[in-house]
Design a protein around this motif. Sequence first.
Motif, PDB file in Angstrom:
ATOM      1  N   LYS A  43       0.830  -1.211   0.000  1.00 61.41           N
ATOM      2  CA  LYS A  43       0.000   0.000   0.000  1.00 61.41           C
ATOM      3  C   LYS A  43       0.860   1.255   0.000  1.00 61.41           C
ATOM      4  CE  LYS A  43      -3.857  -2.215   2.328  1.00 61.41           C
ATOM      5  NZ  LYS A  43      -4.616  -2.376   3.572  1.00 61.41           N
ATOM      6  N   VAL A  44       1.895   1.253   0.808  1.00 61.58           N
ATOM      7  CA  VAL A  44       2.786   2.414   0.871  1.00 61.58           C
ATOM      8  C   VAL A  44       3.499   2.613  -0.467  1.00 61.58           C
ATOM      9  CG1 VAL A  44       4.877   3.335   1.968  1.00 61.58           C
ATOM     10  CG2 VAL A  44       3.062   2.344   3.373  1.00 61.58           C
ATOM     11  N   ARG A  45       3.972   1.517  -1.088  1.00 62.79           N
ATOM     12  CA  ARG A  45       4.647   1.620  -2.395  1.00 62.79           C
ATOM     13  C   ARG A  45       3.704   2.204  -3.452  1.00 62.79           C
ATOM     14  NH1 ARG A  45       6.826  -3.250  -1.095  1.00 62.79           N
ATOM     15  NH2 ARG A  45       5.275  -4.380  -2.298  1.00 62.79           N
ATOM     16  N   LEU A  46       2.470   1.708  -3.481  1.00 64.68           N
ATOM     17  CA  LEU A  46       1.503   2.188  -4.453  1.00 64.68           C
ATOM     18  C   LEU A  46       1.206   3.674  -4.219  1.00 64.68           C
ATOM     19  CD1 LEU A  46      -1.492   0.273  -5.791  1.00 64.68           C
ATOM     20  CD2 LEU A  46      -1.735   2.668  -5.245  1.00 64.68           C
ATOM     21  N   PHE A  47       0.994   4.046  -2.965  1.00 61.23           N
ATOM     22  CA  PHE A  47       0.744   5.448  -2.636  1.00 61.23           C
ATOM     23  C   PHE A  47       1.936   6.311  -3.038  1.00 61.23           C
ATOM     24  CE2 PHE A  47       1.060   9.053   0.295  1.00 61.23           C
ATOM     25  CZ  PHE A  47      -0.131   9.690   0.032  1.00 61.23           C
ATOM     26  N   ALA A 114      -8.262   9.162   0.437  1.00 64.77           N
ATOM     27  CA  ALA A 114      -8.769   7.873   0.926  1.00 64.77           C
ATOM     28  C   ALA A 114      -7.605   6.946   1.277  1.00 64.77           C
ATOM     29  CB  ALA A 114      -9.681   7.229  -0.120  1.00 64.77           C
ATOM     30  N   MET A 115      -6.546   6.989   0.469  1.00 70.49           N
ATOM     31  CA  MET A 115      -5.362   6.175   0.766  1.00 70.49           C
ATOM     32  C   MET A 115      -4.679   6.665   2.038  1.00 70.49           C
ATOM     33  SD  MET A 115      -3.639   5.625  -2.944  1.00 70.49           S
ATOM     34  CE  MET A 115      -4.360   4.542  -4.143  1.00 70.49           C
ATOM     35  N   VAL A 116      -4.603   7.969   2.212  1.00 70.28           N
ATOM     36  CA  VAL A 116      -4.005   8.534   3.427  1.00 70.28           C
ATOM     37  C   VAL A 116      -4.767   8.040   4.652  1.00 70.28           C
ATOM     38  CG1 VAL A 116      -3.723  10.704   4.707  1.00 70.28           C
ATOM     39  CG2 VAL A 116      -2.967  10.552   2.337  1.00 70.28           C
ATOM     40  N   ARG A 117      -6.096   8.065   4.578  1.00 73.37           N
ATOM     41  CA  ARG A 117      -6.905   7.575   5.711  1.00 73.37           C
ATOM     42  C   ARG A 117      -6.671   6.079   5.934  1.00 73.37           C
ATOM     43  NH1 ARG A 117     -10.376  11.317   3.472  1.00 73.37           N
ATOM     44  NH2 ARG A 117     -11.472   9.803   2.195  1.00 73.37           N
ATOM     45  N   ALA A 118      -6.620   5.298   4.838  1.00 73.01           N
ATOM     46  CA  ALA A 118      -6.423   3.849   4.968  1.00 73.01           C
ATOM     47  C   ALA A 118      -5.063   3.529   5.582  1.00 73.01           C
ATOM     48  CB  ALA A 118      -6.554   3.174   3.601  1.00 73.01           C
ATOM     49  N   LEU A 119      -4.070   4.361   5.311  1.00 72.39           N
ATOM     50  CA  LEU A 119      -2.732   4.146   5.867  1.00 72.39           C
ATOM     51  C   LEU A 119      -2.584   4.719   7.273  1.00 72.39           C
ATOM     52  CD1 LEU A 119      -0.697   4.886   2.630  1.00 72.39           C
ATOM     53  CD2 LEU A 119      -0.843   2.684   3.816  1.00 72.39           C
ATOM     54  N   LYS A 124      -0.691  13.298   9.501  1.00 74.43           N
ATOM     55  CA  LYS A 124       0.626  13.586   8.935  1.00 74.43           C
ATOM     56  C   LYS A 124       0.563  14.201   7.531  1.00 74.43           C
ATOM     57  CE  LYS A 124       2.656   9.818  11.542  1.00 74.43           C
ATOM     58  NZ  LYS A 124       3.354   8.562  11.511  1.00 74.43           N
ATOM     59  N   ILE A 125      -0.451  13.822   6.747  1.00 73.18           N
ATOM     60  CA  ILE A 125      -0.566  14.308   5.370  1.00 73.18           C
ATOM     61  C   ILE A 125      -1.918  14.979   5.200  1.00 73.18           C
ATOM     62  CG2 ILE A 125      -0.668  13.634   2.939  1.00 73.18           C
ATOM     63  CD1 ILE A 125       1.230  11.372   3.560  1.00 73.18           C
ATOM     64  N   THR A 126      -1.881  16.205   4.713  1.00 71.27           N
ATOM     65  CA  THR A 126      -3.103  16.986   4.534  1.00 71.27           C
ATOM     66  C   THR A 126      -3.409  17.154   3.043  1.00 71.27           C
ATOM     67  OG1 THR A 126      -1.931  19.092   4.425  1.00 71.27           O
ATOM     68  CG2 THR A 126      -2.557  18.289   6.625  1.00 71.27           C
ATOM     69  N   THR A 127      -4.571  17.725   2.764  1.00 73.19           N
ATOM     70  CA  THR A 127      -4.927  18.038   1.383  1.00 73.19           C
ATOM     71  C   THR A 127      -3.900  18.982   0.775  1.00 73.19           C
ATOM     72  OG1 THR A 127      -7.260  17.765   1.907  1.00 73.19           O
ATOM     73  CG2 THR A 127      -6.756  18.975  -0.085  1.00 73.19           C
ATOM     74  N   ALA A 128      -3.438  19.939   1.562  1.00 70.05           N
ATOM     75  CA  ALA A 128      -2.425  20.878   1.064  1.00 70.05           C
ATOM     76  C   ALA A 128      -1.157  20.140   0.650  1.00 70.05           C
ATOM     77  CB  ALA A 128      -2.100  21.923   2.126  1.00 70.05           C
ATOM     78  N   ASP A 129      -0.785  19.113   1.406  1.00 70.11           N
ATOM     79  CA  ASP A 129       0.392  18.315   1.042  1.00 70.11           C
ATOM     80  C   ASP A 129       0.184  17.620  -0.299  1.00 70.11           C
ATOM     81  OD1 ASP A 129       1.695  18.942   3.470  1.00 70.11           O
ATOM     82  OD2 ASP A 129       0.720  17.254   4.475  1.00 70.11           O
TER      83      ASP A 129
END
Length: 194
Positions: A43-47, A114-119, A124-129
């Motif tokens: 999942k992290v690699r794909l993201f 959605a991936m950020v939430r799943a991980l 740590k990661i926002t929309t701005a990021d």
Amino acid sequence: MNTADPLALLNIIATVAAVVAAPIIALWVNSRLQRRADSRAAKVRLFNTLIGLRHNLFKPETVEALNSIDAVFVDEPSVREAWSQLIAFMNDPNVNNPAGWAVRDAKRRDLLLAMVRALGWTQKITTADLMRVYAPQFTIEEIQLQMIERALRKRDLVKRARDVGIDPALFGIQPDAPTQPSVPSAPSQPSSSV
């Protein structure tokens, strides 16, 4: 018969069972933990692929990563739903225009969120990021040149195919279909589209 004898026998049986079962249980627990770690790493690699190439939606690595979402995030319905919405939109020829591209970018951002939430990275990661993209002018120009070269090569090959009596439509090639850009037209500053 002494009552201690059956207890001693039960103690021996329990000890033998524990000695035999412990490695089996340890292997089972280890395999479950390893599967979980492997799943998270995938999942992290794909993201990372999607976030690293978010300035170029049509790069082969991006396409491969997008097509892997259903398998890699098989246990994350929200990610798969966001992917379904994005692909349905990308496959709609009626939205191949600047307004459609803006909605496409919003749906891509929704997928990444959605991936950020799943991980578990919402703190740590926002929309701005996700919207912050580094795309220097030479990178944008290179992508645009590749698109122009591809369009010219396609035009020439379609013409050659027709000249020898081959219908390009037999191969799913629509010679007059517009090409959807993967980057905004040469901004003077880094692009901020996701």
